[in-house]
Write an enzyme that holds these catalytic residues in place. Structure first.
Site, mmCIF file in Angstrom:
data_model
loop_
_atom_site.group_PDB
_atom_site.id
_atom_site.type_symbol
_atom_site.label_atom_id
_atom_site.label_comp_id
_atom_site.label_asym_id
_atom_site.label_seq_id
_atom_site.Cartn_x
_atom_site.Cartn_y
_atom_site.Cartn_z
ATOM 1 N N ASP A 42 -5.775 8.761 7.102
ATOM 2 C CA ASP A 42 -5.626 8.224 8.266
ATOM 3 C C ASP A 42 -5.927 9.140 9.159
ATOM 4 O O ASP A 42 -4.608 10.012 8.851
ATOM 5 C CB ASP A 42 -5.198 6.688 8.668
ATOM 6 C CG ASP A 42 -4.919 5.998 10.027
ATOM 7 O OD1 ASP A 42 -6.276 5.864 10.455
ATOM 8 O OD2 ASP A 42 -3.692 5.589 10.689
ATOM 9 N N SER A 43 -6.166 9.719 10.231
ATOM 10 C CA SER A 43 -6.042 10.579 11.301
ATOM 11 C C SER A 43 -6.335 10.643 12.247
ATOM 12 O O SER A 43 -7.053 9.739 12.765
ATOM 13 C CB SER A 43 -7.106 11.369 10.851
ATOM 14 O OG SER A 43 -8.180 11.644 10.419
#
Length: 201
Positions: A72-73
């Protein structure tokens, strides 16, 4: 050995494959979600990058039985108190509309002076290979937000992010240059000991 990257993003898949190749990790075949039978994917509702990445990796492992990596970024902008953060992909209200998201950020920062346009790309990556075999790591990449988009490489906020020590945006870097510097590259490298172990099974 097969490794599932819980993503349909071909650029993320390419990045992980390039990093494994560059680091000499042989014997691992990286698959994406399009390479496995569909399964219910939980929405990304955790308020942290770490929670979302771990949930995605667990879902992928539980559904397929394959060792799984998920990330997740997003981008955390100082002048926006760390936002968009986990909302980066849907900041404009439409998930994955890169152009709308970057235009909204540029509009929100229109009156912010150059010295206060600091930001960091953040990536957490989770590796799940069984009950109790879980690792979550975090990579960050500092830089500033430009006043207009530049560059055709990359995706997301790359065209408006100028990394520290560079005169170009991350969208103007080659894929190989970006792999060495990026938040995702940093996070994925922290998983390498686990992936090397996987490759030796």
């Amino acid at each position: 050995m097969k490794l599932l990257l819980a993503s349909r993003n071909k650029k993320k898949l390419g990045e992980l494959r390039r990093i494994l190749l560059a680091e000499g990790v042989a014997g691992v075949e990286v698959l994406g979600l399009d390479d496995v039978p569909p399964f219910p994917e939980a929405p990304e509702t955790d308020p942290t990058f770490e929670g979302n990445a771990l949930a995605k990796a667990r879902d992928a492992f539980n559904a397929t039985g394959l060792p799984s990596v998920a990330d997740d970024s997003g981008i955390a902008i100082d002048a926006l108190n760390g936002m968009p953060g986990v909302l980066s992909a849907r900041w404009s209200g439409v998930h994955g509309n890169d152009l709308a998201n970057t235009e909204l950020v540029l509009g929100q920062l229109r009156d912010v002076p150059d010295e206060r346009r600091g930001a960091a790309f953040v990536c957490t990556a989770a590796f799940v290979a069984g009950p109790g075999v879980e690792t979550v790591v975090r990579g960050e990449w500092r830089g500033t937000i430009t006043r207009e988009p530049k560059g055709e490489n990359g995706f997301g906020y790359d065209p408006i992010f100028r990394p520290e020590g560079h005169e170009v945006t991350s969208a103007e870097l080659s894929p190989e240059e970006k792999d060495k510097l990026s938040h995702r590259g940093r996070a994925l490298r922290l998983l390498l000991p686990h992936l090397r172990e996987l490759a030796q099974r």
